[in-house]
Design an enzyme around this catalytic site. Structure first.
Site, PDB file in Angstrom:
ATOM      1  N   SER A   1      -2.565  -2.745   7.532  1.00 57.18           N
ATOM      2  CA  SER A   1      -2.430  -1.396   8.094  1.00 57.18           C
ATOM      3  C   SER A   1      -1.433  -1.391   9.242  1.00 57.18           C
ATOM      4  O   SER A   1      -1.587  -2.124  10.221  1.00 57.18           O
ATOM      5  CB  SER A   1      -3.804  -0.913   8.586  1.00 57.18           C
ATOM      6  OG  SER A   1      -3.664   0.067   9.585  1.00 57.18           O
TER       7      SER A   1
HETATM    8  N1  LIG Z   1      -2.745   8.470  12.702  1.00 53.89           N
HETATM    9  C1  LIG Z   1      -3.701   7.434  12.438  1.00 53.89           C
HETATM   10  C2  LIG Z   1      -3.560   6.979  10.996  1.00 53.89           C
HETATM   11  C3  LIG Z   1      -4.700   6.098  10.604  1.00 53.89           C
HETATM   12  C4  LIG Z   1      -4.727   5.841   9.113  1.00 53.89           C
HETATM   13  O1  LIG Z   1      -4.294   6.661   8.290  1.00 53.89           O
HETATM   14  N2  LIG Z   1      -5.254   4.664   8.764  1.00 53.89           N
HETATM   15  C5  LIG Z   1      -5.397   4.327   7.376  1.00 53.89           C
HETATM   16  C6  LIG Z   1      -5.242   2.843   7.202  1.00 53.89           C
HETATM   17  S1  LIG Z   1      -3.551   2.410   7.471  1.00 53.89           S
HETATM   18  C7  LIG Z   1      -6.785   4.716   6.927  1.00 53.89           C
HETATM   19  O2  LIG Z   1      -7.729   4.546   7.667  1.00 53.89           O
HETATM   20  N3  LIG Z   1      -6.898   5.234   5.708  1.00 53.89           N
HETATM   21  C8  LIG Z   1      -8.158   5.608   5.148  1.00 53.89           C
HETATM   22  C9  LIG Z   1      -8.236   7.065   4.860  1.00 53.89           C
HETATM   23  O3  LIG Z   1      -7.358   7.826   5.280  1.00 53.89           O
HETATM   24  O4  LIG Z   1      -9.223   7.458   4.205  1.00 53.89           O
HETATM   25  C10 LIG Z   1      -3.476   6.269  13.416  1.00 53.89           C
HETATM   26  O5  LIG Z   1      -2.355   6.103  13.900  1.00 53.89           O
HETATM   27  O6  LIG Z   1      -4.440   5.568  13.727  1.00 53.89           O
END
Ligand SMILES: N[C@@H](CCC(=O)N[C@@H](CS)C(=O)NCC(=O)O)C(=O)O
Length: 216
Positions: free
Chosen positions: A12
């Site tokens: 990530s």
């Molecule tokens: N804007 C957030 C983005 C976080 C994000 O999208 N993380 C992803 C992993 S890279 C996630 O948790 N995805 C799971 C989902 O959206 O259900 C940040 O910078 O923390």
């Protein structure tokens, strides 16, 4: 004091930013490595902790924080020995903030491209244009400057550089940050600024490789 816990995933990009910042300021994190982010963050317990159901998620003695940039700002403000990465002076801090808000915007477009490619669809043209526009803008910002905000490397540089680096690894796209002279020189300046940054980017790249191989 309980350990500071990071719900984490090596592949990530936003989790990588948090790990980099923690290492730069010497904060030890207890990482809880997730295997299936969507499933594990959708449990009632984790949804209560973070209704966004995203990682990175930080737990610091009862305080729960989502959003990588907010986590990074918090860790530096609370635990860093000095404020060079994220200044306390509002007039200096706002210069870092403006760059972080800009990279967040480009990141959104890049994430959209990434998701399309991963699901076998052609990337959205507007998002591709936005990412390329971002690279051009960073090149303009860096004309005659070493860093994105102020006179030293800050959180804004590490955050934006991770976005820039990530553009390069998305299969079926031809983003090329190295064709922009100022950006190329800035990337190598950032890499020279910290071995910890380089190591964490390596962890991220190696973790993404098997995932990206599937769509090549
Ligand atoms: N804007 C957030 C983005 C976080 C994000 O999208 N993380 C992803 C992993 S890279 C996630 O948790 N995805 C799971 C989902 O959206 O259900 C940040 O910078 O923390």
């Amino acid at each position: 004091m309980a350990p500071i816990v990071l719900y984490d995933f090596d592949a990530s990009f936003p989790c990588t930013l948090v790990r980099i910042v923690a290492r730069l300021i010497g904060v030890e994190l207890k990482t809880v490595k997730l295997k299936d982010v969507v499933k594990e963050m959708a449990t009632p317990e984790m949804t209560q902790k973070n209704p966004q159901r995203t990682i990175p998620l930080l737990e610091d003695n009862g305080l729960i924080i989502a959003e990588s940039r907010a986590i990074a700002m918090y860790l530096i403000s609370k635990y860093a020995k000095d404020d060079s990465l994220y200044p306390r002076d509002p007039q200096k801090r706002v210069l870092v903030d403006q760059r972080l808000f800009f990279d967040f915007d480009v990141y959104g477009a890049m994430a959209n491209v990434w998701r399309s490619v991963m699901s076998g669809k052609p990337p959205d043209h507007t998002c591709v244009q936005k990412v390329n526009g971002g690279l051009e803008t960073w090149n303009r910002i860096l004309e005659g400057r070493q860093w994105l905000a102020g006179d030293n490397v800050t959180l804004a540089d590490y955050s934006a550089c991770l976005v820039v680096t990530t553009t390069q690894i998305i299969p079926k796209t031809d983003f090329n940050p190295y064709k922009y002279k100022n950006v190329a020189e800035w990337i190598s300046r950032i890499e020279s600024s910290s071995q910890k940054y380089v190591e964490e980017v390596k962890v991220f790249r190696e973790a993404t490789r098997p995932i990206l191989e599937k769509v090549k």
